[in-house]
Design an enzyme around this catalytic site. Structure first.
Site, PDB file in Angstrom:
ATOM      1  N   ASP A 173      54.930 -69.840 -76.245  1.00  0.00           N
ATOM      2  CA  ASP A 173      54.362 -68.552 -76.115  1.00  0.00           C
ATOM      3  C   ASP A 173      55.331 -67.546 -75.278  1.00  0.00           C
ATOM      4  OD1 ASP A 173      52.186 -69.787 -77.313  1.00  0.00           O
ATOM      5  OD2 ASP A 173      50.845 -69.582 -75.892  1.00  0.00           O
ATOM      6  N   HIS A 178      56.532 -72.632 -73.018  1.00  0.00           N
ATOM      7  CA  HIS A 178      56.893 -71.187 -73.014  1.00  0.00           C
ATOM      8  C   HIS A 178      58.476 -71.110 -73.064  1.00  0.00           C
ATOM      9  CE1 HIS A 178      52.938 -71.219 -71.339  1.00  0.00           C
ATOM     10  NE2 HIS A 178      52.789 -69.777 -71.678  1.00  0.00           N
TER      11      HIS A 178
HETATM   12 NI    NI Z   1      50.928 -66.222 -72.760  1.00  0.00          NI
END
Ligand code: NI
Length: 258
Positions: free
Chosen positions: A83, A225
């Protein structure tokens, strides 16, 4: 007795003969059919009793090799998701590492970053990764009006389309907070996650990898991430360990379509 009566009698006789002949043929065909069925059944039972082991084995082997070729039932699948990207520093490193290992992943991107680094999204798409929408500016969509939330999604999807020529079909809303009443207007598939090792809260790749490896199972969707060195290293550790255990890394689409 008139001629008419004889003609009538004669015709009736012919009709009766025809019916009898028809019935006879029917009975003969029926008997032949029944005999053929009995013979076929006898042959099959006899063949099975005689034991055609070779034929049975080759049928079994064929079905197993078909399954291996299809790679479905016998493959343990898992999905890595990243993400908040694309990130100019870490996304290229991550893409290199994924490529080396033959891994396909999913990137839920921010529209604002896609506009800044479209070439990274294009590269990810070209290398077989799935691109999904996160939001435009990493906001909690539930705290926005419907119009603002739709704007966050659509602007990001336009940026994705500008970068790689395709619109995204999947969305992971920040914090997992989606506005369900927008389902009809947005028409994207919402994708959350099974394992969140909170990689953003630590600089220890080992810790992140350990958390994932403890919880992982078939079809897990893992949240990471592509925003730090430790996250990229953790992803590599997770891949290396799980590939050795026979897992195949696929996009979330492949997991969800099961
Ligand atoms: Ni996020």
């Amino acid at each position: 007795m008139t001629v008419g009566f004889f003609m009538h009698y004669f015709n009736r006789k012919r009709i009766v003969h025809k019916i009898v002949a028809g019935l006879l043929f029917f009975v003969i065909f029926l008997t032949a059919g029944i005999l053929a069925a009995i013979a076929a059944e006898y042959y099959e039972v006899h063949r099975q009793q005689a034991g055609h082991a070779d034929a049975a084995d080759s049928r079994y082997l064929t079905s197993v090799s078909d399954r291996i070729e299809q790679g479905d039932e016998l493959t343990k699948k898992i999905a890595l998701t990243f993400d908040d990207g694309p990130n100019p520093e870490y996304t290229p490193i991550l893409l290199d590492e994924l490529k080396k290992r033959g891994v396909k992943a999913t990137f839920f991107v921010l529209g604002s970053e896609v506009e800044l680094y479209p070439q990274l999204v294009r590269r990810a798409g070209e290398e077989g990764h799935l691109i999904g929408v996160h939001s435009y500016k990493h906001v909690n969509l539930r705290q926005l009006s419907d119009e603002q939330a739709i704007e966050q999604v659509n602007r990001t999807n336009e940026a994705i389309h500008d970068a790689c020529g395709q619109y995204a079909s999947y969305i992971r809303p920040p914090y997992g907070c989606w506005k369900e009443d927008l389902d009809y207007e947005v028409q994207m598939v919402e994708v959350l996650w099974d394992i969140d090792p909170r990689d953003w809260a630590t600089t220890s790749a080992d810790l992140v990898a350990d958390r994932v490896l403890q919880e992982v199972e078939e079809n897990s969707i893992i949240l990471l991430h592509d925003a730090s060195d430790s996250s990229v290293r953790a992803a590599c550790m997770i891949i290396d360990r799980l590939q050795a255990q026979g897992y195949t890394f696929v996009t979330v689409e492949e997991i969800l379509m099961e």
